[in-house]
Each structure stands twice: as structure tokens, then as C-alpha cells.
Design a protein around this motif. Structure first.
Motif, short mmCIF file in Angstrom:
data_model
loop_
_atom_site.label_atom_id
_atom_site.label_comp_id
_atom_site.label_asym_id
_atom_site.label_seq_id
_atom_site.Cartn_x
_atom_site.Cartn_y
_atom_site.Cartn_z
N SER A 1 0.64 -1.18 -0.10
CA SER A 1 -0.09 0.10 -0.08
C SER A 1 0.92 1.36 -0.01
CB SER A 1 -0.93 -0.06 1.19
OG SER A 1 -0.25 0.11 2.33
N SER A 2 0.34 2.27 0.08
CA SER A 2 1.25 3.78 -0.10
C SER A 2 1.97 3.97 0.85
CB SER A 2 0.20 4.97 -0.13
OG SER A 2 0.74 5.92 -0.20
N GLY A 3 3.31 4.00 0.53
CA GLY A 3 4.36 4.17 1.73
C GLY A 3 4.74 2.73 2.28
N GLY A 4 4.09 1.63 1.87
CA GLY A 4 4.83 0.43 2.29
C GLY A 4 6.18 0.00 1.56
N ALA A 5 6.88 -1.03 2.09
CA ALA A 5 8.09 -1.40 1.81
C ALA A 5 8.24 -1.88 0.24
CB ALA A 5 8.72 -2.38 2.68
N GLY A 6 7.09 -2.53 -0.24
CA GLY A 6 7.11 -2.85 -1.50
C GLY A 6 7.10 -1.85 -2.38
N ARG A 7 6.12 -0.79 -2.24
CA ARG A 7 6.26 0.41 -3.19
C ARG A 7 7.52 1.13 -3.03
NH1 ARG A 7 0.49 3.01 -3.85
NH2 ARG A 7 -0.86 1.21 -4.07
N LEU A 8 8.09 1.32 -1.87
CA LEU A 8 9.32 2.15 -1.75
C LEU A 8 10.41 1.52 -2.33
CD1 LEU A 8 8.77 3.04 2.11
CD2 LEU A 8 8.61 4.47 0.09
N PHE A 9 10.44 0.13 -2.42
CA PHE A 9 11.54 -0.75 -2.99
C PHE A 9 11.53 -0.50 -4.54
CE2 PHE A 9 13.31 -4.50 -4.98
CZ PHE A 9 14.61 -4.69 -4.47
N ASN A 10 10.15 -0.77 -4.92
CA ASN A 10 10.22 -0.50 -6.35
C ASN A 10 10.35 1.16 -6.87
OD1 ASN A 10 9.48 -3.10 -7.28
ND2 ASN A 10 7.30 -2.65 -7.20
N ASP A 11 10.12 2.06 -6.09
CA ASP A 11 10.41 3.49 -6.37
C ASP A 11 11.95 3.58 -6.21
OD1 ASP A 11 7.58 4.16 -6.41
OD2 ASP A 11 7.48 4.84 -4.51
N TRP A 12 12.43 3.01 -5.24
CA TRP A 12 14.14 3.01 -5.23
C TRP A 12 14.77 2.25 -6.67
CZ3 TRP A 12 17.26 -1.34 -4.53
CH2 TRP A 12 18.63 -1.19 -4.09
N LEU A 13 13.96 1.47 -7.06
CA LEU A 13 14.70 0.99 -8.18
C LEU A 13 14.73 2.01 -9.48
CD1 LEU A 13 13.35 -2.72 -8.44
CD2 LEU A 13 15.41 -2.23 -8.13
N ASP A 14 13.87 2.95 -9.30
CA ASP A 14 13.89 3.87 -10.27
C ASP A 14 14.87 5.08 -9.98
OD1 ASP A 14 11.56 3.12 -11.94
OD2 ASP A 14 10.31 3.71 -10.23
N THR A 15 15.61 4.89 -9.06
CA THR A 15 16.33 5.72 -8.81
C THR A 15 17.42 6.01 -9.96
OG1 THR A 15 16.64 5.47 -6.47
CG2 THR A 15 18.33 6.75 -7.15
N PRO A 16 17.61 7.35 -10.56
CA PRO A 16 18.73 7.35 -11.58
C PRO A 16 20.35 7.13 -11.16
CG PRO A 16 17.29 9.39 -11.32
CD PRO A 16 16.99 8.58 -10.09
N GLY A 17 20.67 6.24 -11.80
CA GLY A 17 22.14 6.06 -11.88
C GLY A 17 22.29 4.76 -10.96
N LEU A 18 21.24 4.22 -10.10
CA LEU A 18 21.41 3.34 -9.42
C LEU A 18 22.09 1.93 -9.98
CD1 LEU A 18 20.21 2.21 -6.48
CD2 LEU A 18 18.51 1.24 -7.58
N GLY A 19 22.82 1.47 -9.29
CA GLY A 19 23.86 0.35 -9.68
C GLY A 19 25.16 0.61 -10.18
N THR A 20 25.21 1.88 -10.50
CA THR A 20 26.65 2.37 -11.09
C THR A 20 27.72 2.43 -10.21
OG1 THR A 20 25.16 4.42 -12.20
CG2 THR A 20 27.81 4.46 -11.96
N ALA A 21 27.60 2.73 -9.07
CA ALA A 21 28.58 2.45 -8.14
C ALA A 21 29.01 0.97 -7.76
CB ALA A 21 28.28 2.79 -6.64
N GLU A 22 28.25 0.13 -8.07
CA GLU A 22 28.27 -1.45 -7.90
C GLU A 22 29.01 -1.97 -9.32
OE1 GLU A 22 26.43 0.02 -4.96
OE2 GLU A 22 25.59 0.16 -6.81
N GLY A 23 28.92 -1.17 -10.26
CA GLY A 23 29.61 -1.58 -11.56
C GLY A 23 28.44 -2.11 -12.57
N VAL A 24 27.41 -1.89 -12.45
CA VAL A 24 26.24 -2.43 -13.26
C VAL A 24 25.36 -1.27 -13.81
CG1 VAL A 24 26.34 -4.58 -12.18
CG2 VAL A 24 24.39 -3.02 -11.63
N THR A 25 24.78 -1.65 -15.15
CA THR A 25 23.62 -0.86 -15.55
C THR A 25 22.33 -1.69 -15.39
OG1 THR A 25 24.19 -1.65 -17.81
CG2 THR A 25 25.19 0.54 -16.99
N LEU A 26 21.35 -0.79 -15.29
CA LEU A 26 19.85 -1.77 -15.08
C LEU A 26 19.13 -1.52 -16.10
CD1 LEU A 26 19.05 -0.88 -11.34
CD2 LEU A 26 20.38 -2.68 -12.23
N THR A 27 18.40 -2.33 -16.44
CA THR A 27 17.10 -2.37 -17.33
C THR A 27 15.91 -2.94 -16.50
OG1 THR A 27 18.55 -2.78 -19.36
CG2 THR A 27 15.84 -3.30 -19.32
N LEU A 28 15.13 -2.00 -16.33
CA LEU A 28 13.89 -2.27 -15.45
C LEU A 28 12.72 -3.01 -15.97
CD1 LEU A 28 13.91 0.84 -12.94
CD2 LEU A 28 15.00 -1.43 -12.70
#
Length: 258
Positions: free
Chosen positions: A173-200
Motif C-alpha cells: 500500500s502507499s508508503g509500504g516497503a514494496g512500493r518504496l523498493f520499486n520506487d528505489w529501483l527507479d533512482t537515476p544511476g542506481l547500480g553505477t557504484a556497483e559496476g552495473v547498468t540496469l534495465t527495469l
């Protein structure tokens, strides 16, 4: 009875076997993986939980359940996409991120891409968002260390109460961990520091709606009383038809990888 034992590990050239009659109920099946000597074909390792593994998919047997459906053509014989399904039942993310994970991460070096579908179990408790995020980043780092620099990452798929299609808890639901995790995946540049590029990959074929800001994004298509659609009825796992739908989404996502 005798099993099939691979004769070499991390060796160059032809692999040979010692074979015998297998009379166990669940015999050991050797996994043979290797990098191509020439060319640059798409090879994918599937990393996820019981949903990726194909629990609830009884359509075509173990070898093509879950993510395995995506690797085969409709005849379940032709295999246009090289890969292996390492989906595991239960809290898989702990296996990949915890002590002893080298038993799994040692297989990463044989693939060019990874399909990451972890954290469904972690998030469902709605209390471990930070852990889910840190485990995800650790997995991506392990992928990069083994030569995988491109990740196909699914959005968390629907999770309902089963037959009535309502949300089972506050995780989605709104504000729940599932939503927040999926929103987090949309973070620009996420994974760059780990050496990967993402396709969601949103896996929209299973959802009532495609807007992840609404409840319908976290509900199964057809999941109303008496009509479970691609859900097998427990609210968590796709049935055989659902796995086929997901396989189509997987293949479409794999096709976009560079």
C-alpha cells in the motif's frame, strides 16, 4: 544409484562425464555452463526466489518452469537463449547475500547478463526495506566482479490475499516497503557504484494496472473471487499460465539488453 559426475570444473575444452543408472527419487542433475570461445551471444542467469523458480507452474516439468520458460521456444525443445535458472524457494536473497554465497556466485561468471528477481520474501514483512536494498546492491557487486555488468531487474510482482485479489498487508500500500523498493529501483544511476547498468522490467502482463503508484499495480490480473487469472490461488505464485505470461515479459526484456 550412480549419478552423473562432471569430470572437470572451470576447465577449457570438452567436458566429459561418468554416467550410470539413476534410481533416486530426486537424482542429482549436473549443471554444465561455459563461456563461448568466440562471438558474444546473450547468456542469462536467473537469480530469484520461488516465483522465478516456478513454484506453482506444473505445465512442463522442472526443466522449463518459471524463468526456464523464457529460455525455450513454445516447443520446449529449441533453446534460442543460453541460460540457467538459479531461482530458489524461500528467502533466496539471504542465500545470495549471506555466508556461503560463494557456492552460488561462482556460477555468475558463466553468464553475460543476470535477471534479478529477489526480495519478494524480504519485503513482504514490510520491515526490512534497508536490508533488501543492501542485499540487492551486494548481489549487483558480485555480478560485476564476475563479469556481469548488465542487469535485468524486475519490479516486485503482485502479491495479494489470494482469491479475492485484495492486498494482504501494508507492504504494497502507499508508503509500504514494496512500493518504496520499486520506487528505489527507479533512482537515476542506481547500480553505477556497483559496476552495473540496469534495465527495469515491470512484468505488466500479470497486473491489473500498469501505474505503480496505484494498488492495481500490486494486484493480479483477473484476481477476483472465482477468477484467479494467472495467480495459482495463494496470492503469491503464478500458475502455469502466469509463468508463460512472465516468460514473455522476460524474453522481451532480454531482447533489449545491449
Amino acid at each position: 544409484g550412480a549419478g552423473n559426475d562432471v569430470a572437470a570444473v572451470d576447465a577449457f575444452g570438452t567436458m566429459t562425464y561418468t554416467t550410470g543408472v539413476v534410481n533416486q527419487a530426486r537424482p542429482y542433475n549436473p549443471i554444465v555452463l561455459g563461456r563461448f570461445a568466440s562471438g558474444d551471444p546473450k547468456t542469462v542467469i536467473g537469480i530469484g526466489d520461488s516465483i522465478l523458480d516456478g513454484v506453482g507452474d506444473t505445465l512442463s516439468g522442472y526443466s522449463v518452469r518459471g524463468f526456464g520458460q523464457a529460455l525455450f521456444d513454445a516447443d520446449h525443445v529449441s533453446n534460442p537463449i543460453g541460460g540457467a535458472n538459479f531461482g530458489l524457494s524461500g528467502g533466496t536473497s539471504a542465500y545470495w547475500a549471506g555466508a556461503g554465497s560463494d557456492r552460488l556466485t561462482s556460477y555468475l561468471k558463466y553468464a553475460k547478463y543476470a535477471l534479478d528477481e529477489n526480495e519478494t520474501n524480504r519485503i513482504n514483512g514490510n520491515t526490512q526495506l534497508a536490508t533488501a536494498q543492501s542485499e540487492t546492491l551486494a548481489l549487483w557487486s558480485a555480478c560485476a566482479s564476475n563479469g556481469i555488468n548488465s542487469i535485468l531487474r524486475t519490479k516486485l510482482i503482485p502479491r495479494t490475499s489470494g482469491s479475492d485479489g485484495t492486498l494482504p498487508n501494508t507492504a504494497y500500500s502507499s508508503g509500504g516497503a514494496g512500493r518504496l523498493f520499486n520506487d528505489w529501483l527507479d533512482t537515476p544511476g542506481l547500480g553505477t557504484a556497483e559496476g552495473v547498468t540496469l534495465t527495469l522490467l515491470p512484468v505488466n502482463s500479470l497486473r491489473i494496472g500498469t501505474d505503480q503508484a496505484t494498488d492495481d499495480f500490486y494486484r493480479w490480473a483477473g484476481a477476483t473471487s472465482g477468477n484467479l487469472g494467472p495467480n495459482n490461488g495463494d496470492g503469491t505464485h503464478p500458475n502455469a499460465a502466469g509463468s508463460v505470461l512472465m516468460a514473455g515479459d522476460y524474453r522481451a526484456g532480454i531482447a533489449t539488453l545491449p
